[in-house]
Design a protein around this motif. Structure first.
Motif, short mmCIF file in Angstrom:
data_model
loop_
_atom_site.label_atom_id
_atom_site.label_comp_id
_atom_site.label_asym_id
_atom_site.label_seq_id
_atom_site.Cartn_x
_atom_site.Cartn_y
_atom_site.Cartn_z
N GLY A 141 32.36 55.54 89.06
CA GLY A 141 31.12 55.42 89.80
C GLY A 141 30.10 56.49 89.44
N PHE A 142 28.92 56.31 89.98
CA PHE A 142 27.84 57.29 89.81
C PHE A 142 28.03 58.41 90.83
CE2 PHE A 142 23.50 58.74 90.95
CZ PHE A 142 23.12 59.24 89.71
N ASP A 143 27.92 59.63 90.38
CA ASP A 143 28.12 60.80 91.23
C ASP A 143 26.96 60.92 92.22
OD1 ASP A 143 28.34 63.40 92.32
OD2 ASP A 143 29.41 64.09 90.54
N PRO A 144 27.22 60.84 93.52
CA PRO A 144 26.13 60.90 94.50
C PRO A 144 25.42 62.25 94.58
CG PRO A 144 28.26 60.94 95.61
CD PRO A 144 28.54 60.66 94.17
N ASP A 145 25.97 63.27 93.93
CA ASP A 145 25.28 64.57 93.88
C ASP A 145 24.09 64.55 92.93
OD1 ASP A 145 27.00 65.68 95.68
OD2 ASP A 145 28.14 66.87 94.22
N PHE A 146 24.02 63.53 92.09
CA PHE A 146 22.95 63.46 91.10
C PHE A 146 21.78 62.64 91.63
CE2 PHE A 146 26.32 63.86 87.54
CZ PHE A 146 26.39 65.23 87.76
N GLY A 147 20.58 63.02 91.20
CA GLY A 147 19.38 62.30 91.61
C GLY A 147 18.15 63.03 91.10
N PRO A 148 16.96 62.50 91.37
CA PRO A 148 15.72 63.14 90.90
C PRO A 148 15.56 64.54 91.47
CG PRO A 148 15.30 60.96 91.85
CD PRO A 148 16.71 61.29 92.16
N THR A 149 15.03 65.44 90.66
CA THR A 149 14.82 66.82 91.12
C THR A 149 13.37 67.06 91.55
OG1 THR A 149 14.28 67.60 88.89
CG2 THR A 149 16.61 67.66 89.55
N GLY A 150 12.46 66.21 91.11
CA GLY A 150 11.04 66.42 91.41
C GLY A 150 10.40 67.49 90.55
N GLN A 342 23.33 52.86 89.36
CA GLN A 342 23.69 53.64 90.55
C GLN A 342 24.26 52.77 91.66
OE1 GLN A 342 20.77 56.44 91.99
NE2 GLN A 342 19.91 56.77 89.94
N GLN A 343 23.77 51.54 91.77
CA GLN A 343 24.27 50.63 92.79
C GLN A 343 25.42 49.76 92.27
OE1 GLN A 343 20.67 51.03 92.49
NE2 GLN A 343 21.12 52.55 94.08
N GLU A 344 25.39 49.49 90.97
CA GLU A 344 26.43 48.63 90.39
C GLU A 344 27.78 49.33 90.34
OE1 GLU A 344 27.34 46.09 86.29
OE2 GLU A 344 25.41 47.13 86.53
N PHE A 345 27.77 50.63 90.05
CA PHE A 345 29.01 51.39 89.92
C PHE A 345 29.02 52.53 90.93
CE2 PHE A 345 28.27 49.52 85.73
CZ PHE A 345 29.50 48.91 85.48
N THR A 346 29.85 52.42 91.94
CA THR A 346 29.97 53.45 92.97
C THR A 346 31.44 53.80 93.16
OG1 THR A 346 30.22 51.94 94.84
CG2 THR A 346 27.97 52.47 94.15
N TYR A 347 31.69 55.01 93.66
CA TYR A 347 33.07 55.40 93.92
C TYR A 347 33.63 54.68 95.14
CZ TYR A 347 33.34 58.75 90.18
OH TYR A 347 33.39 59.31 88.93
N SER A 348 32.77 54.15 95.99
CA SER A 348 33.24 53.30 97.08
C SER A 348 33.89 52.04 96.51
CB SER A 348 32.07 52.93 98.00
OG SER A 348 32.52 52.08 99.04
N LYS A 349 33.26 51.45 95.51
CA LYS A 349 33.83 50.26 94.86
C LYS A 349 35.11 50.62 94.10
CE LYS A 349 29.42 47.81 94.31
NZ LYS A 349 28.43 47.27 93.33
N THR A 350 35.11 51.79 93.46
CA THR A 350 36.31 52.24 92.74
C THR A 350 37.49 52.32 93.70
OG1 THR A 350 34.92 53.55 91.25
CG2 THR A 350 37.27 54.02 91.24
N LEU A 351 37.27 52.97 94.85
CA LEU A 351 38.35 53.12 95.81
C LEU A 351 38.74 51.78 96.42
CD1 LEU A 351 40.27 55.04 97.24
CD2 LEU A 351 38.50 55.45 98.96
N ASP A 352 37.77 50.92 96.67
CA ASP A 352 38.08 49.57 97.18
C ASP A 352 39.06 48.86 96.25
OD1 ASP A 352 36.53 49.67 99.46
OD2 ASP A 352 34.80 48.67 98.54
N ASN A 353 38.77 48.91 94.97
CA ASN A 353 39.62 48.22 93.98
C ASN A 353 41.02 48.80 93.93
OD1 ASN A 353 37.62 46.40 93.11
ND2 ASN A 353 36.77 47.88 91.67
N ILE A 354 41.11 50.13 94.04
CA ILE A 354 42.41 50.79 94.02
C ILE A 354 43.23 50.41 95.25
CG2 ILE A 354 43.56 53.04 94.19
CD1 ILE A 354 41.28 54.15 92.43
N LEU A 355 42.62 50.52 96.43
CA LEU A 355 43.34 50.25 97.66
C LEU A 355 43.73 48.78 97.78
CD1 LEU A 355 41.34 52.46 100.20
CD2 LEU A 355 43.53 52.96 99.09
N GLU A 356 42.87 47.89 97.27
CA GLU A 356 43.20 46.47 97.31
C GLU A 356 44.48 46.18 96.55
OE1 GLU A 356 41.26 42.14 96.01
OE2 GLU A 356 40.09 43.99 95.83
N LYS A 357 44.63 46.81 95.40
CA LYS A 357 45.85 46.63 94.60
C LYS A 357 47.06 47.25 95.29
CE LYS A 357 48.13 45.23 91.04
NZ LYS A 357 48.30 43.78 90.75
#
Length: 360
Positions: A141-150, A342-357
């Motif tokens: 997933g995309f690291d949520p700590d990253f984003g625009p700095t301005g 950023q929306q297509e690949f998230t660590y929430s989805k990563t964990l969802d896939n792991i826990l589902e298995k």
């Protein structure tokens, strides 16, 4: 309330980054986690963690023997080499494989697990072809700590970036040499390199870079020290216009190139290995491989070793130079398709896939 044993490293390299982001997702879901650390726990690089999360993580680690039970599944995030030990009867491995020829020890260790999640479709298909029927691909997933700095960076220059360990597999030397030949000492252009390698002596690394550049000095190539916080990495990715890290010949995901693209930068990407899972003609400047070569480098990949055998993809230098020019023409325009990652690949989805298995 979900319970999990999570054996993983927390440190300043990619394994630690993925572990930390999965732990943040577990915390958000109020999971009960027994964290068995691999190596020394170091959260220093993650400078945006909340005190509540740090306390939760500390409790997960300190109380792991009170929380552990044979009925709780284990998720281990590690190399195949070293994955043989189990904490609980059911163990699932999340690993990052880069090459194309699994050895028998690697196949055996993969087969020991209840299931192996590889971070790329390329790796999963490689092991399936080798006879493993207990593997699948789980995108990162995309690291949520990253984003625009301005911040405004090098406004009047075209700024290239190269990040990742100095390594044959990543084609660091070739990329650096090509850029210097084309843009060296042309101050309309800048190259910032974050290519430190903790497994190489600093003097050895400097000597190697000097050899690559044929002893010449280039005032528009900047070699950065190791970036000690996620905020510094975010600054680096925001500062550049064009990423060259995607030219690596073999990757388990390639977090720097992926994160740069997801921040709206333009990455020149070799269309091979894990890059195929996230880099497209719409969000990246793709280069098709020009053959393969042995990964053996005598340092990380050694001939006839029981692990890490196979090949890396190569590129045509002339095509890279052409793609650099193509990138110049568009690099000041936002990469809107890249931002969608950023929306297509998230660590929430990563964990969802792991826990589902695990739960199935």
């Amino acid at each position: 309330m979900q319970k999990l044993v999570f054996k993983c490293p927390i440190n300043n390299v990619s394994f630690g980054n993925v572990s930390l982001n999965l732990l943040r997702e577990m915390y958000a879901r109020e999971m009960v986690v027994a964290h068995f650390p691999i190596g020394q726990v170091d959260v220093g690089v993650y400078d945006k963690l909340t005190p509540d999360f740090k306390n939760w993580l500390s409790n997960c680690t300190e109380n792991r023997f009170n929380l552990v039970s044979k009925d709780i599944p284990t998720l281990q995030l590690w190399h195949l080499n070293g994955s043989e030990n189990r904490i609980t009867p059911r163990q699932y491995l999340l690993s990052f494989y880069e090459l194309n020829k699994p050895t028998q020890p690697e196949i055996n260790l993969a087969s020991l697990q209840d299931h192996v999640f590889f971070s790329s479709s390329y790796a999963a298909e490689t092991f399936k072809f080798a006879g493993c029927d207990n593997v699948s691909a789980i995108p990162l997933g995309f690291d949520p700590d990253f984003g625009p700095t301005g911040k405004e960076y090098l406004k009047d220059k075209i700024h290239f970036g190269l990040m990742g360990k100095f390594e044959k597999r990543k084609h660091t030397a070739e990329i650096l040499k090509l850029w210097a030949q084309k843009y060296g000492n042309n101050y309309d252009y800048q190259l910032s390199c974050c290519i430190n390698n903790p497994f190489m002596d600093p003097q050895q690394l400097n000597a190697t870079i000097g050899t690559v550049l044929e002893g010449k000095q280039y005032g528009n190539i900047n070699f950065l020290p190791f970036l000690r916080t996620n905020s510094e990495v975010n600054d680096f990715l925001n500062a550049i216009d064009i990423d060259l890290t995607g030219l690596s010949g073999a990757e388990g995901w390639n977090l720097p190139a992926f994160n740069a693209t997801a921040l709206g930068k333009w990455s020149i990407v070799l269309n091979a290995s894990s890059h195929k899972d996230w880099a497209t003609p719409d969000n990246s400047i793709l280069i098709e491989p020009a053959g393969t070569a042995s990964a053996v480098d005598g340092l990380f990949f050694k001939e006839n070793d029981p692990f890490n055998q196979g090949e890396i993809s190569l590129f045509n230098p002339e095509e890279v130079l052409s793609k650099m020019e193509e990138a110049e023409s568009i690099c000041k325009k936002p990469n809107t398709e890249g931002l969608k990652l950023q929306q297509e690949f998230t660590y929430s989805k990563t964990l969802d896939n792991i826990l589902e298995k695990i739960e199935s």
